[in-house]
Design a protein around this motif. Structure first.
Motif, mmCIF file in Angstrom:
data_model
loop_
_atom_site.group_PDB
_atom_site.id
_atom_site.type_symbol
_atom_site.label_atom_id
_atom_site.label_comp_id
_atom_site.label_asym_id
_atom_site.label_seq_id
_atom_site.Cartn_x
_atom_site.Cartn_y
_atom_site.Cartn_z
ATOM 1 N N GLY A 1 5.051 -0.983 -12.084
ATOM 2 C CA GLY A 1 4.339 0.537 -12.667
ATOM 3 C C GLY A 1 3.079 1.156 -12.247
ATOM 4 N N GLY A 2 2.507 0.441 -11.208
ATOM 5 C CA GLY A 2 1.250 0.960 -10.442
ATOM 6 C C GLY A 2 0.306 1.081 -11.189
ATOM 7 N N SER A 3 0.300 0.037 -12.421
ATOM 8 C CA SER A 3 -1.143 -0.032 -13.327
ATOM 9 C C SER A 3 -2.237 -0.641 -12.558
ATOM 10 C CB SER A 3 -0.604 -1.000 -14.486
ATOM 11 O OG SER A 3 -0.181 -2.284 -14.178
ATOM 12 N N LEU A 4 -1.990 -1.440 -11.739
ATOM 13 C CA LEU A 4 -3.371 -1.926 -10.896
ATOM 14 C C LEU A 4 -3.834 -0.722 -10.308
ATOM 15 C CD1 LEU A 4 -2.410 -5.376 -9.913
ATOM 16 C CD2 LEU A 4 -4.259 -5.079 -11.651
ATOM 17 N N GLN A 5 -3.123 -0.151 -9.377
ATOM 18 C CA GLN A 5 -3.411 1.063 -8.682
ATOM 19 C C GLN A 5 -4.082 1.911 -9.355
ATOM 20 O OE1 GLN A 5 0.368 1.555 -5.892
ATOM 21 N NE2 GLN A 5 -1.148 2.534 -4.919
ATOM 22 N N SER A 6 -3.673 2.642 -10.580
ATOM 23 C CA SER A 6 -4.085 3.469 -11.643
ATOM 24 C C SER A 6 -5.284 3.256 -11.972
ATOM 25 C CB SER A 6 -3.157 3.917 -12.440
ATOM 26 O OG SER A 6 -2.651 2.838 -13.330
ATOM 27 N N ALA A 7 -5.460 1.999 -12.506
ATOM 28 C CA ALA A 7 -6.784 1.474 -12.981
ATOM 29 C C ALA A 7 -7.777 1.690 -11.954
ATOM 30 C CB ALA A 7 -6.766 0.117 -13.248
ATOM 31 N N VAL B 1 -5.256 4.349 -1.150
ATOM 32 C CA VAL B 1 -4.882 5.443 -1.816
ATOM 33 C C VAL B 1 -5.661 5.484 -3.248
ATOM 34 C CG1 VAL B 1 -2.977 6.596 -3.264
ATOM 35 C CG2 VAL B 1 -2.775 5.558 -0.997
ATOM 36 N N SER B 2 -5.795 4.475 -3.821
ATOM 37 C CA SER B 2 -6.583 4.312 -5.254
ATOM 38 C C SER B 2 -7.993 4.376 -5.101
ATOM 39 C CB SER B 2 -6.468 2.734 -5.800
ATOM 40 O OG SER B 2 -4.994 2.362 -5.938
ATOM 41 N N LEU B 3 -8.670 4.110 -4.071
ATOM 42 C CA LEU B 3 -10.168 4.493 -3.693
ATOM 43 C C LEU B 3 -10.446 5.828 -3.621
ATOM 44 C CD1 LEU B 3 -11.148 1.352 -1.831
ATOM 45 C CD2 LEU B 3 -11.476 1.863 -4.167
ATOM 46 N N LEU B 4 -9.548 6.518 -3.211
ATOM 47 C CA LEU B 4 -9.529 8.278 -2.815
ATOM 48 C C LEU B 4 -10.236 9.019 -3.679
ATOM 49 C CD1 LEU B 4 -6.398 8.923 -0.855
ATOM 50 C CD2 LEU B 4 -8.735 8.735 0.358
ATOM 51 N N PRO B 5 -10.249 8.827 -5.103
ATOM 52 C CA PRO B 5 -10.772 9.684 -5.987
ATOM 53 C C PRO B 5 -12.447 9.363 -6.032
ATOM 54 C CG PRO B 5 -9.038 8.817 -7.115
ATOM 55 C CD PRO B 5 -8.916 8.123 -5.695
ATOM 56 N N GLY B 6 -12.861 8.302 -5.469
ATOM 57 C CA GLY B 6 -14.398 7.982 -5.410
ATOM 58 C C GLY B 6 -14.853 8.307 -4.091
ATOM 59 N N LEU B 7 -14.227 8.806 -2.976
ATOM 60 C CA LEU B 7 -14.726 8.965 -1.944
ATOM 61 C C LEU B 7 -15.305 10.532 -1.400
ATOM 62 C CD1 LEU B 7 -11.995 6.932 0.376
ATOM 63 C CD2 LEU B 7 -13.926 6.227 -0.796
ATOM 64 N N ASP B 8 -16.419 10.550 -0.612
ATOM 65 C CA ASP B 8 -16.853 11.657 -0.220
ATOM 66 C C ASP B 8 -16.179 12.225 1.056
ATOM 67 O OD1 ASP B 8 -17.951 10.166 1.748
ATOM 68 O OD2 ASP B 8 -19.775 10.114 0.669
ATOM 69 N N GLY B 9 -16.583 13.419 1.720
ATOM 70 C CA GLY B 9 -15.959 13.913 2.782
ATOM 71 C C GLY B 9 -16.146 13.053 3.880
ATOM 72 N N GLN B 10 -17.162 12.396 4.259
ATOM 73 C CA GLN B 10 -17.139 11.516 5.392
ATOM 74 C C GLN B 10 -16.717 10.225 5.249
ATOM 75 O OE1 GLN B 10 -21.325 10.390 6.107
ATOM 76 N NE2 GLN B 10 -20.959 9.379 8.048
ATOM 77 N N GLU B 11 -16.519 9.690 3.898
ATOM 78 C CA GLU B 11 -15.614 8.394 3.853
ATOM 79 C C GLU B 11 -13.961 8.745 4.046
ATOM 80 O OE1 GLU B 11 -18.810 6.081 0.952
ATOM 81 O OE2 GLU B 11 -17.055 7.562 0.299
ATOM 82 N N VAL B 12 -13.609 10.220 3.578
ATOM 83 C CA VAL B 12 -12.467 10.434 3.869
ATOM 84 C C VAL B 12 -11.860 10.713 5.185
ATOM 85 C CG1 VAL B 12 -10.808 12.368 3.039
ATOM 86 C CG2 VAL B 12 -12.120 11.431 1.513
ATOM 87 N N ASP B 13 -12.886 10.978 5.945
ATOM 88 C CA ASP B 13 -12.677 11.103 7.542
ATOM 89 C C ASP B 13 -12.411 9.785 8.102
ATOM 90 O OD1 ASP B 13 -12.804 14.053 7.259
ATOM 91 O OD2 ASP B 13 -14.661 13.990 7.894
ATOM 92 N N THR B 14 -13.128 8.676 7.581
ATOM 93 C CA THR B 14 -13.219 7.384 8.087
ATOM 94 C C THR B 14 -11.591 6.882 7.799
ATOM 95 O OG1 THR B 14 -15.474 6.868 7.816
ATOM 96 C CG2 THR B 14 -13.970 4.996 8.164
ATOM 97 N N VAL B 15 -11.112 6.970 6.591
ATOM 98 C CA VAL B 15 -10.074 6.760 6.202
ATOM 99 C C VAL B 15 -8.994 7.442 6.900
ATOM 100 C CG1 VAL B 15 -8.190 6.459 4.404
ATOM 101 C CG2 VAL B 15 -10.494 6.136 4.053
ATOM 102 N N PHE B 16 -8.913 8.447 7.330
ATOM 103 C CA PHE B 16 -7.971 9.373 8.231
ATOM 104 C C PHE B 16 -8.024 8.835 9.587
ATOM 105 C CE2 PHE B 16 -7.347 13.223 11.158
ATOM 106 C CZ PHE B 16 -5.990 13.166 10.930
ATOM 107 N N SER B 17 -9.271 8.162 9.921
ATOM 108 C CA SER B 17 -9.283 7.593 11.439
ATOM 109 C C SER B 17 -8.484 6.352 11.472
ATOM 110 C CB SER B 17 -10.688 7.416 11.881
ATOM 111 O OG SER B 17 -11.390 8.589 11.997
#
Length: 1273
Positions: free
Chosen positions: A658-664, A729-745
């Motif tokens: 059910g994706g409960s861990l990811q959503s939490a 994916v679960s951590l994306l709501p708490g990331l800023d622009g620079q960290e999102v670029d790191t994930v993209f890399s």
């Protein structure tokens, strides 16, 4: 004369709203033409007067308009009334009044009221003692147009007419009197008219009351009172307050009579008074009469209509009185409640519903906070021995509501539960002071047997209302769970679903202190029972533990003490997450609810309360942006520990149902501090890097030999990397622009990974980034375009489509036409090709993306317009130039979907019809299906005018088929023709139908008529159901239905008409099944338990009672025959005998020869096809146990499977080796020897591949031999 007026008005065809200006035309000539041939005396008198008036107008050279006739009639009537001082001749006066009533609507108000002549004349006619009812009715119709502010002259005359013997005269007089009161409201004239009405009512009331019953004077007074009651029904709400009170005092005398003919007008008058918002209501008098009505309805048995109307009056009257004077109304509330309670005990259904509704409305409207506080303070004082002698009003009301649960009201307990629930919801937390005994009674009712208590669901809803009002802490102090009982059957398990559904606004501290202590106690008890060997009892206690944990989400629903208690709760949750795996889903759901509710208040989102329960409304009202921010601050302080525990569990566990861990994790990351999320992010990226290196090393060290399948291992490198991507994916709501670029890399190499699972997760992360991060596309556009050009794995196609949607939507908003065209033209073909994907989710997502991009082009708020939409449509059309049939059919499907969605594109789609007809000539099944689907969409969505324009070319294109393909889509073509006939009509289609296909049109018409006859002969219920279905179908896109391989129509019945030949319906049953029935038999191997005769190609109408009964009866008979040998056995005492190993089936006596030829699955079966026989021969010749379950999907060689034997395979013995024929024995021996010879050659391959290669080699050699024989010949 009244009928005369009605006839003339009908002939004039006057509109409901007459114009104020004069109307031209010869009024007299029109009337004479209508009435000159009538033989009625009144008609002749009317014609004579009109003729005289016409002559007078002609002599004066006046126009014969309604205004001229109005003036002439008034002048003639004035001279007539003036010449005769006593009584003028009525046969002359009446035609004048009729003419005036007809011309008044055509004359402006200013002309009518000029000099007051018309009003004086009409009042003079109304005062005539010899005036007939017809004459009075015409005069009153004129008076309606003359009433204004000066009404003193008219009301006295009208008061004389409200008691007239004719009902129509009284009705018009009441209407005029009401208009006078309305127009003179607040003036002395209104006081005067109101006083005269009240005085007249009191006069006749006293006359009826004082006179003896048998006297004529008393009877006359009673009759006049009834007439005046009708007047008061119209006029009471418009009278002055003082005189309304006088009339209500008279009503109190009339209510005592309990006569339905008297009380019903009284109730209607009071009802109109209370409902009229601007009326001046004397509250004291109104409350007294309502109190009297409530007492009388309790003491006397009356009719259903009387008590129903009384219930409705008490509802509107008390609510109106409470809004005007609360104190006066509150004192009478207990008596009103008792009266309504007695009505609920009656046997009249409508009265019960009305009384229930009245009680619920009064509880909601008349019980306020001050009344509740007064009752609470009284109860508290009683605990201090300073209580007053009489109970408070609210206590008396609660006692009345509680008495509805007595057995006296058992037949209407469902209604009683509604009233009790309303009282709980209104009192809120105060219900714990007044309704403890009520809740105890409700809990006792749970023990009633189901046979005599059909209201179990309503009872639980009522108990839920009590829980929502009191709160779980108080509720469980009154109704206990009884977990400490030694016998588990005594535990009140029925409370758990109610606690889970209705708990809201509770205290988290109660869960941590009380519920969690129960959980620990029951867990310890379960362990002890398990040690004692009582497994069943231990499992029962474990289920109670799970039920207690399941209450946590409800306690996290708008809790009142998050700031004070969440820290303690967080420690408990961290421990439970690590030790009790079965509670993780519940805990994650609770955290999600708690965080999301507080975030909604902080972000200023409106919480929907329209459909929410009163408990939810009360609980959410305690929240605001400041309290929600404080709650989130406390949760943020606990977020590091919770994130650490949840990420570790997610990292170690193999699944997240059910994706409960990811959503939490996502919700916690969205509110946690940046350093906490960043720390977890870089830890995850390091683990992802190590897992990627491990996977690369494993791939390099792998050999083509015996490879071990580790895809089922949750700790394998592939599964570990997939889980880490999900964690990103679960951590994306708490990331800023620079960290999102790191994930993209980190995503770039994963998007080119050879494993489909990794590609799928990488594209999923990228789609979430594109959706949530604003400006990311514009910043990384070049890299994204380069990545999207890569070919992805099939499993990642759906998430790649999500990414393409955001890219194409971004391109639609850019002003650079060249850049937009380059981006769309690069990726649009990939989206269109995805319409042909086998996976349904991917295919549906491709259709959605295609439509969403179209909406982005058409969105005017974001720079889109109709021109951009047509340009996008033309790009999709451009894909028709593809060379492969797959691309062409996909483009046609895309065109059909866009045409279905956007009505503006229908005209553009019609321009493609010539290309569509050319594509239909191709001998390609995919292209033909797609084009027929496009035609179906055009027919369904086009207006009738557009279809008529293209009807001829469409019909000819449908019926023009290349040789060899015309029978493949005959059902679809027939369906399209039926749709055209339905929209354009049979004659229109017939006019363009080629002559050689006329028989098809005839067949369609006959089938339609046959269905209509069956429908007409069906039951009334089936006809209503059919009309309901056909009139309320929702039009939704369904690509499977539009582009399906087969249609629902019977192909055999209409296939011959595609050739222009008619052979009629064959009476002999077909031996071979059609493709449609074959597909259905594969999907549903078991036969339905409804043995339905569908020989007429019509489905069983389940709304037809007789057909359904016959079908069930036949199926029951068949079932009895089939199960006759499986009947249960009983011993001499009637106990059921059960055989442990199963009972041997009875042998069936049958003919061996007949079974061999007719049994299902036999190769000699009459019903089996040649294809099935060939398949049976193939399977009988061997090739079983080939080791297919050990074959690898990704590499060569066999795989070791967990909990399975070593890989093995063998060539089965062939029955041909026992054949008498030498050639067959030789073939079998050669097959066996070939296995030995090919052992070394096939080393490293799976057994399945080896056998397949051997079989293919035999097939090739057989082909060569046959070719050699042909050459030699």
């Amino acid at each position: 004369m009244d009928s005369l007026c009605l006839d003339i008005e009908t002939g004039l065809c006057l509109s409901p709203s007459e114009p104020d200006l004069p109307v031209s035309g010869d009024f007299g000539e029109f009337m004479l033409s209508r009435l000159s041939h009538s033989k009625r005396p009144d008609h002749k008198h009317l014609c004579a007067v009109i003729d005289e008036l016409s002559k007078a107008l002609a002599e004066g050279n006046h126009s014969r308009t309604p205004v001229a006739y109005f003036a002439a009639t008034c002048s003639s009537l004035d001279s007539l009334l003036s010449a005769n001082a006593e009584e003028p001749p009525l046969d002359v006066v009446q035609p004048h009044v009729v003419i005036l009533s007809l011309v008044f609507p055509k004359v402006s108000a200013g002309v009518l009221k000029r000099n007051g002549l018309a009003l004086r004349l009409i009042l003079s006619v109304l005062r005539l003692g010899s005036a007939t009812p017809e004459c009075l009715i015409s005069a009153l119709k004129c008076l309606v147009h003359l009433l204004g502010n000066e009404v003193s002259e008219a009301h006295s005359t009208l008061l004389n007419l409200v008691t007239h013997s004719d009902g129509k005269v009284r009705k018009l007089a009441n209407s005029c009197l009401r208009d006078i009161l309305e127009k003179s409201r607040g003036t002395k004239a209104c006081q005067s008219v109101s006083g005269n009405i009240a005085e007249l009512f009191q006069k006749y009331l006293n006359l009826a009351h004082k006179s003896e019953a048998p006297s004529a004077e008393g009877a006359r007074g009673a009759q006049q009172v009834l007439y005046l009651l009708s007047t008061l029904k119209e006029c009471l709400a418009s009278m002055s307050k003082k005189h309304i009170a006088t009339v209500i005092e008279g009503f109190k005398m009339l209510m005592i009579t309990r006569d339905a003919f008297i009380t019903r007008p009284v109730i209607d008058s009071l009802n109109a008074l209370c409902l009229y918002s601007t009326s001046e209501v004397p509250v004291e008098a109104l409350v007294e009469v309502l109190y009297q009505a409530a007492v009388l309805v309790s003491a006397h048995e009356t009719s259903a209509d009387a008590i129903t109307s009384t219930s409705r009056l008490l509802k509107v009257g008390i609510i109106r009185a409470f809004s005007l004077n609360r104190d006066v109304c509150v004192a009478k509330l207990p008596s009103v409640f008792n009266g309504l309670k007695d009505i609920i005990a009656s046997e009249h259904e409508e009265a019960i519903f009305a009384a229930t509704d009245a009680l619920k409305s009064l509880i909601c409207s008349c019980i306020d906070e001050s009344l509740i506080r007064e009752g609470v303070s009284g109860i508290r004082n009683s605990n201090l021995d300073v209580r007053k002698s009489s109970p408070a009003v609210i206590e008396r009301l609660c006692a009345t509501v509680e008495s509805l649960l007595d057995y006296k009201y058992h037949a209407v307990w469902d209604m009683a539960f509604q009233v009790v629930s309303t009282m709980f919801n209104k009192l809120g937390e105060g219900s714990s002071y007044f309704m403890r005994k009520t809740l105890e009674d409700l809990s006792i009712m749970q023990d009633l047997p189901d046979e005599g208590f059909p209201y179990r669901k309503q009872l639980h809803e009522c108990v839920g209302s009590a829980l929502g009002a009191m709160g779980p802490e108080t509720f469980l102090n009154i109704v206990r769970l009884n977990l400490e009982a030694s016998d588990l059957s005594e535990v009140n398990v029925w409370l758990f679903p109610i606690l889970k559904q209705y708990t809201v606004g509770g205290r988290l501290s109660f869960f941590t202190e009380t519920i969690f202590r129960m959980i620990e106690t029951m867990s310890h008890k379960a362990q002890q029972l398990k040690l004692q060997g009582l497994t069943a009892a231990s499992r029962s206690v474990d289920s109670l533990v799970y039920s207690l944990w399941a209450l946590l989400p409800s306690f996290c629903n708008y809790p009142v003490d998050t700031v004070e208690s969440f820290e303690d709760l967080g420690r408990i949750l961290c421990g439970a997450l690590q030790t009790q795996a079965e509670t993780r889903g519940t805990i994650c759901t609770s955290l999600n609810i708690l965080i999301q509710q507080n975030k909604e208040f902080v972000e200023g989102k409106e919480v929907p309360v329209s459909d929410a329960s009163p408990a939810v409304v009360r609980a959410s009202a305690r929240y605001d942006s400041h309290s929600a921010a404080a709650n989130l601050e406390v949760i943020r302080s606990c977020a590091p520990k919770l994130l650490d525990v949840l990420s570790k569990i997610f990292h170690e566990s193999g699944k997240d149902d059910g994706g409960s861990l990811q959503s939490a994790i996502g919700n916690l990351a969205s509110i946690a501090e940046k350093k906490t999320v960043s720390k977890l992010l870089f830890k995850t990226l390091r683990e992802l890097l190590m897992a990627t290196k491990t996977a690369i090393a494993e791939d390099e060290s792998s050999v083509s030999g015996m490879d071990v399948d580790n895809t089922a291992d949750k700790n394998s490198s592939s599964n570990l990397r997939a889980r880490l991507f999900d964690l990103l994916v679960s951590l994306l709501p708490g990331l800023d622009g620079q960290e999102v670029d790191t994930v993209f890399s980190s995503l770039k190499p994963a998007m080119q990974d050879p494993k489909g699972q990794i590609q799928k997760k990488a594209y999923k992360v990228l789609s979430v980034i594109l959706k949530s991060s604003d400006g990311f596309i514009s910043k990384n556009l070049e890299e994204l375009l380069e990545l999207m050009h890569n070919i992805c794995h099939v499993s990642a196609k759906r998430h790649k489509l999500d990414c393409l949607y955001f890219l194409l939507a971004y391109a639609s908003k850019t002003d650079d036409l060249k850049a937009r065209k380059d981006i769309v033209s690069s990726f649009l073909p990939e989206v269109i090709l995805a319409l042909k994907e086998v996976n349904k989710k991917t295919r549906s997502r491709a259709y959605d993306v295609l439509v969403q991009i179209g909406h982005a082009y058409a969105d005017e708020e974001n720079g889109g317009d109709n021109e951009k939409l047509h340009g996008y449509f033309n790009m999709v059309v451009g894909c028709l130039a593809g060379e492969k049939p797959q691309m062409i059919s996909a483009a046609v499907k895309g065109v059909a979907r866009l045409t279905y969605e956007f009505s503006d594109l229908i005209a553009s789609a019609y321009s493609l019809l010539p290309s569509t007809y050319l594509l239909l000539q191709r001998k390609n099944k995919e292209i033909t299906k797609a084009n027929l689907g496009l035609l179906k969409v055009l027919v369904a969505k086009s207006p009738v005018e557009g279809l008529h324009t293209n009807l001829k070319s469409m019909v000819e294109g449908l019926l023009k088929w290349p040789e060899g393909t015309k029978n493949l889509f005959k059902a679809k073509v027939r369906l399209l023709l039926e749709m055209l006939i339905k929209k354009c009509g049979t004659e229109a289609v017939k006019s363009v139908m080629p002559e050689e296909h006329m028989k098809l049109l005839t067949n369609i018409r006959k089938v339609k008529e046959r269905k209509e006859r069956k429908y007409a002969a069906g039951s009334e219920m089936s006809r209503s159901q059919h009309s309901k279905e056909t009139s309320s179908k929702a039009s939704r896109w369904n690509d499977t239905k539009i582009f399906s391989d087969f249609a629902d129509e019977d192909e055999d019945s209409d296939g011959d008409y595609m050739n222009g030949e008619s052979h009629g319906r064959s009476k002999a049953p077909s031996v071979l099944k059609s493709k449609v029935s074959a597909l259905r038999s594969k999907k549903h191997p078991r036969q339905s338990h409804l043995e339905v005769d569908e020989s007429d190609d019509e489905p069983l109408d389940l709304m037809d009672r007789y057909k359904t009964r016959s079908a069930l009866r036949s199926s029951e008979l068949g079932k009895r025959k089939a199960d006759s040998d499986e009947e249960a056995e009983f011993d001499a005492e009637g106990r059921l005998i059960i055989y442990e190993g199963g009972r041997a089936k009875r042998k069936e006596v049958s003919d061996a020869d007949s079974d061999a030829k007719s049994s299902k699955g036999s190769r000699f079966s009459v019903n089996s096809s040649r294809k099935n026989q060939k398949r049976l021969k193939t399977s009988e010749s061997g090739y079983a146990y080939t080791g297919k379950e050990y074959a690898s999907k990704k590499a060569s060689g066999d795989l070791k499977r967990k909990d399975k034997l070593e890989p093995y395979a063998y060539w089965p013995l062939d029955r041909k080796m026992m054949s008498r024929r030498p050639d067959q024995r030789a073939v079998a021996v050669r097959g066996m020897s070939s296995v030995v010879k090919l052992t070394k050659r096939l080393e490293g391959k799976s057994s399945a591949e080896a056998l397949a290669a051997t079989k293919f080699k035999k097939y090739k050699s057989g082909q060569k031999k046959s070719a050699g024989k042909k050459k030699s010949k």
